[in-house]
Design a protein around this motif. Structure first.
Motif, PDB file in Angstrom:
ATOM      1  N   ILE A  44      41.314  78.078  16.233  1.00  0.00           N
ATOM      2  CA  ILE A  44      41.600  76.959  15.344  1.00  0.00           C
ATOM      3  C   ILE A  44      41.475  75.627  16.067  1.00  0.00           C
ATOM      4  O   ILE A  44      41.033  74.621  15.487  1.00  0.00           O
ATOM      5  CB  ILE A  44      43.010  77.114  14.718  1.00  0.00           C
ATOM      6  CG1 ILE A  44      43.176  76.096  13.580  1.00  0.00           C
ATOM      7  CG2 ILE A  44      44.107  76.920  15.751  1.00  0.00           C
ATOM      8  CD1 ILE A  44      44.454  76.298  12.799  1.00  0.00           C
ATOM      9  N   SER A  45      41.836  75.616  17.358  1.00  0.00           N
ATOM     10  CA  SER A  45      41.738  74.363  18.113  1.00  0.00           C
ATOM     11  C   SER A  45      40.281  73.943  18.291  1.00  0.00           C
ATOM     12  O   SER A  45      39.892  72.816  17.963  1.00  0.00           O
ATOM     13  CB  SER A  45      42.421  74.521  19.477  1.00  0.00           C
ATOM     14  OG  SER A  45      43.791  74.811  19.315  1.00  0.00           O
ATOM     15  N   LEU A  46      39.461  74.876  18.784  1.00  0.00           N
ATOM     16  CA  LEU A  46      38.061  74.539  19.034  1.00  0.00           C
ATOM     17  C   LEU A  46      37.320  74.249  17.734  1.00  0.00           C
ATOM     18  O   LEU A  46      36.550  73.283  17.632  1.00  0.00           O
ATOM     19  CB  LEU A  46      37.380  75.686  19.785  1.00  0.00           C
ATOM     20  CG  LEU A  46      37.908  75.953  21.201  1.00  0.00           C
ATOM     21  CD1 LEU A  46      37.198  77.143  21.821  1.00  0.00           C
ATOM     22  CD2 LEU A  46      37.739  74.719  22.075  1.00  0.00           C
ATOM     23  N   ARG A  47      37.547  75.105  16.717  1.00  0.00           N
ATOM     24  CA  ARG A  47      36.831  74.915  15.456  1.00  0.00           C
ATOM     25  C   ARG A  47      37.259  73.609  14.781  1.00  0.00           C
ATOM     26  O   ARG A  47      36.417  72.882  14.248  1.00  0.00           O
ATOM     27  CB  ARG A  47      37.108  76.102  14.521  1.00  0.00           C
ATOM     28  CG  ARG A  47      36.427  75.987  13.174  1.00  0.00           C
ATOM     29  CD  ARG A  47      36.445  77.316  12.445  1.00  0.00           C
ATOM     30  NE  ARG A  47      37.762  77.909  12.394  1.00  0.00           N
ATOM     31  CZ  ARG A  47      38.712  77.531  11.526  1.00  0.00           C
ATOM     32  NH1 ARG A  47      38.489  76.544  10.693  1.00  0.00           N
ATOM     33  NH2 ARG A  47      39.875  78.135  11.519  1.00  0.00           N
ATOM     34  N   ASN A  48      38.561  73.325  14.819  1.00  0.00           N
ATOM     35  CA  ASN A  48      39.034  72.098  14.177  1.00  0.00           C
ATOM     36  C   ASN A  48      38.482  70.868  14.885  1.00  0.00           C
ATOM     37  O   ASN A  48      38.068  69.887  14.243  1.00  0.00           O
ATOM     38  CB  ASN A  48      40.559  72.061  14.193  1.00  0.00           C
ATOM     39  CG  ASN A  48      41.108  70.895  13.404  1.00  0.00           C
ATOM     40  OD1 ASN A  48      40.715  70.649  12.271  1.00  0.00           O
ATOM     41  ND2 ASN A  48      42.016  70.148  14.012  1.00  0.00           N
ATOM     42  N   LEU A  49      38.455  70.925  16.221  1.00  0.00           N
ATOM     43  CA  LEU A  49      37.904  69.791  16.966  1.00  0.00           C
ATOM     44  C   LEU A  49      36.416  69.617  16.665  1.00  0.00           C
ATOM     45  O   LEU A  49      35.926  68.487  16.494  1.00  0.00           O
ATOM     46  CB  LEU A  49      38.121  70.007  18.464  1.00  0.00           C
ATOM     47  CG  LEU A  49      39.568  69.851  18.970  1.00  0.00           C
ATOM     48  CD1 LEU A  49      39.643  70.233  20.441  1.00  0.00           C
ATOM     49  CD2 LEU A  49      40.039  68.409  18.770  1.00  0.00           C
ATOM     50  N   GLU A  50      35.702  70.742  16.609  1.00  0.00           N
ATOM     51  CA  GLU A  50      34.268  70.662  16.338  1.00  0.00           C
ATOM     52  C   GLU A  50      34.006  70.139  14.928  1.00  0.00           C
ATOM     53  O   GLU A  50      33.126  69.291  14.719  1.00  0.00           O
ATOM     54  CB  GLU A  50      33.635  72.042  16.514  1.00  0.00           C
ATOM     55  CG  GLU A  50      32.117  72.021  16.418  1.00  0.00           C
ATOM     56  CD  GLU A  50      31.510  73.371  16.710  1.00  0.00           C
ATOM     57  OE1 GLU A  50      30.268  73.490  16.633  1.00  0.00           O
ATOM     58  OE2 GLU A  50      32.265  74.321  17.014  1.00  0.00           O
ATOM     59  N   GLU A  51      34.789  70.625  13.949  1.00  0.00           N
ATOM     60  CA  GLU A  51      34.616  70.145  12.572  1.00  0.00           C
ATOM     61  C   GLU A  51      34.917  68.652  12.480  1.00  0.00           C
ATOM     62  O   GLU A  51      34.168  67.897  11.841  1.00  0.00           O
ATOM     63  CB  GLU A  51      35.540  70.918  11.624  1.00  0.00           C
ATOM     64  CG  GLU A  51      35.071  72.317  11.312  1.00  0.00           C
ATOM     65  CD  GLU A  51      35.942  72.954  10.260  1.00  0.00           C
ATOM     66  OE1 GLU A  51      35.843  72.549   9.088  1.00  0.00           O
ATOM     67  OE2 GLU A  51      36.733  73.855  10.608  1.00  0.00           O
ATOM     68  N   ALA A  52      36.019  68.243  13.102  1.00  0.00           N
ATOM     69  CA  ALA A  52      36.385  66.826  13.047  1.00  0.00           C
ATOM     70  C   ALA A  52      35.309  65.956  13.693  1.00  0.00           C
ATOM     71  O   ALA A  52      34.970  64.872  13.192  1.00  0.00           O
ATOM     72  CB  ALA A  52      37.733  66.613  13.750  1.00  0.00           C
ATOM     73  N   SER A  53      34.747  66.463  14.800  1.00  0.00           N
ATOM     74  CA  SER A  53      33.688  65.711  15.471  1.00  0.00           C
ATOM     75  C   SER A  53      32.437  65.597  14.602  1.00  0.00           C
ATOM     76  O   SER A  53      31.823  64.521  14.495  1.00  0.00           O
ATOM     77  CB  SER A  53      33.345  66.385  16.801  1.00  0.00           C
ATOM     78  OG  SER A  53      32.270  65.736  17.439  1.00  0.00           O
ATOM     79  N   LEU A  54      32.074  66.711  13.933  1.00  0.00           N
ATOM     80  CA  LEU A  54      30.880  66.690  13.073  1.00  0.00           C
ATOM     81  C   LEU A  54      31.087  65.790  11.856  1.00  0.00           C
ATOM     82  O   LEU A  54      30.170  65.059  11.450  1.00  0.00           O
ATOM     83  CB  LEU A  54      30.542  68.113  12.626  1.00  0.00           C
ATOM     84  CG  LEU A  54      30.028  69.049  13.728  1.00  0.00           C
ATOM     85  CD1 LEU A  54      29.931  70.478  13.216  1.00  0.00           C
ATOM     86  CD2 LEU A  54      28.665  68.572  14.234  1.00  0.00           C
ATOM     87  N   VAL A  55      32.267  65.832  11.248  1.00  0.00           N
ATOM     88  CA  VAL A  55      32.558  64.953  10.110  1.00  0.00           C
ATOM     89  C   VAL A  55      32.496  63.492  10.544  1.00  0.00           C
ATOM     90  O   VAL A  55      31.953  62.629   9.822  1.00  0.00           O
ATOM     91  CB  VAL A  55      33.928  65.296   9.510  1.00  0.00           C
ATOM     92  CG1 VAL A  55      34.344  64.244   8.481  1.00  0.00           C
ATOM     93  CG2 VAL A  55      33.881  66.667   8.847  1.00  0.00           C
ATOM     94  N   ALA A  56      33.048  63.213  11.717  1.00  0.00           N
ATOM     95  CA  ALA A  56      32.997  61.838  12.227  1.00  0.00           C
ATOM     96  C   ALA A  56      31.546  61.415  12.481  1.00  0.00           C
ATOM     97  O   ALA A  56      31.174  60.253  12.214  1.00  0.00           O
ATOM     98  CB  ALA A  56      33.818  61.733  13.509  1.00  0.00           C
ATOM     99  N   ASP A  57      30.722  62.339  12.966  1.00  0.00           N
ATOM    100  CA  ASP A  57      29.302  62.025  13.177  1.00  0.00           C
ATOM    101  C   ASP A  57      28.611  61.680  11.857  1.00  0.00           C
ATOM    102  O   ASP A  57      27.805  60.735  11.785  1.00  0.00           O
ATOM    103  CB  ASP A  57      28.595  63.212  13.836  1.00  0.00           C
ATOM    104  CG  ASP A  57      29.009  63.403  15.281  1.00  0.00           C
ATOM    105  OD1 ASP A  57      29.567  62.452  15.859  1.00  0.00           O
ATOM    106  OD2 ASP A  57      28.782  64.513  15.828  1.00  0.00           O
ATOM    107  N   VAL A  58      28.927  62.454  10.801  1.00  0.00           N
ATOM    108  CA  VAL A  58      28.333  62.173   9.495  1.00  0.00           C
ATOM    109  C   VAL A  58      28.772  60.801   8.990  1.00  0.00           C
ATOM    110  O   VAL A  58      27.954  60.020   8.466  1.00  0.00           O
ATOM    111  CB  VAL A  58      28.721  63.272   8.485  1.00  0.00           C
ATOM    112  CG1 VAL A  58      28.275  62.885   7.072  1.00  0.00           C
ATOM    113  CG2 VAL A  58      28.086  64.598   8.877  1.00  0.00           C
TER     114      VAL A  58
END
Length: 321
Positions: A44-58
């Motif tokens: 959950i930590s890695l996936r949440n960080l990755e999702e948040a990073s990708l959303v921020a990139d968008v």
């Protein structure tokens, strides 16, 4: 199988082995549960960080693209317009890559629920509607139709941009909700693991105490019986029969004591028989002595009578002479 069928050494080893097996089971369950929790936390930590990073990139790329489109409409310098065109292209590539990464992330193992995937799909649908509008604005701007480009930007581009942003925020909110639910699930698992380990620890304590009591009882009780038997033998009581049904050292000692008691009983019986014989012989000798004494007295009396008769005879002879 009764414990007294085992030797004392294997019996103690069995007790320790039971405790060690229970400890190993507790450790194994604890490690398994902790590993599951660690995997869940890491996922959950890695996936949440990755999702948040990708959303921020968008979000950044969408804003960058909108700014570049605005600049393209108001700029007339071909070199600067080319820079903005390049920014639009780069931002579009970044948006496409981020959406592709999010789609892959949500379709893999450990993905969030279907609601999050739907939110992402809605956001991508809005983005798909935005791309033709942005292309049309660029064409109008390149054709010198600045007013038409501005009008299209205000009436179509900005609303779509706002909708994309709103969809991204909804996706982020849904992601936070899913993360909160996952964290609650992990906390429940941690509580369950703690309860299981406490229960298993109590069970191990009870089983260990039970094994200790059984082993102690299987050793102390027979030894106490053997001690009491030896004490009664020392006091001269050979009447009680010593019994033992086990095959351990104490049971073997009880069997040896039983054999010793039997031999002592035989020896005492032999001695008692000899004493009885001596007593009978002594009685017979005493009786013979009494008879002999009576006969001796009778003989003495007879001798006295004979002597008296002889004296009378001697007196008679003297008178006759």
């Amino acid at each position: 199988m009764a414990l007294n069928h085992l030797k004392i050494g294997p019996r103690i080893a069995l007790g320790f082995a039971t405790v060690l097996v229970l400890a190993a089971v507790i450790v194994g369950v604890g490690v398994s549960r902790l590993s599951s929790l660690a995997y869940g936390i890491e996922d959950i930590s890695l996936r949440n960080l990755e999702e948040a990073s990708l959303v921020a990139d968008v979000e950044r790329a969408t804003l960058e693209r909108a700014i570049a489109a605005r600049n393209l409409v108001v700029m007339t310098d071909p070199a600067k317009r080319q820079i903005e065109l390049d920014r639009i292209s780069q931002s579009q590539v970044k948006i496409n890559e981020s959406f592709a990464a999010l789609t892959s992330l949500l379709s893999g193992d450990g993905a969030v629920n279907e609601t999050a995937r739907k939110q992402l799909q809605l956001t991508m649908d809005v983005e798909a509607r935005y791309a033709p509008v942005a292309t049309a604005i660029v064409k109008l701007s390149n054709a010198g139709q600045k007013d038409a480009a501005i009008d299209k930007m205000i009436n179509e581009c900005i609303p779509l941009l706002s909708e994309v942003k709103a969809r991204l925020q909804q996706y982020a909110s849904e992601n936070k909700r899913v993360v909160a639910e996952t964290v609650a699930g992990l906390q429940a698992k941690a509580s369950e693991a703690r309860t299981i380990m406490i229960a298993m620890g109590m069970a191990a304590l009870l089983i260990g105490a039970g094994m200790a009591w059984l082993i102690q009882r299987s050793v102390v009780v027979p030894i106490s019986r053997a001690s009491a038997a030896v004490r009664r033998v020392a006091e001269g009581d050979l009447t009680e029969t010593l019994e033992s049904s086990g095959r351990d050292e104490v049971s073997t000692m009880m069997v040896d004591l039983s054999h010793m008691q039997q031999r002592l009983r035989e020896v005492v019986g032999t001695i008692r028989s000899g004493v009885d014989s001596v007593t009978t012989a002594s009685a017979e000798i005493a009786t013979g002595n009494q008879d002999l004494s009576a006969r001796t007295e009778q003989t003495a009396s007879n001798l006295q009578q004979t002597a008296s008769s002889m004296e009378q005879l001697t007196g008679t002879v003297k008178q006759s002479a």
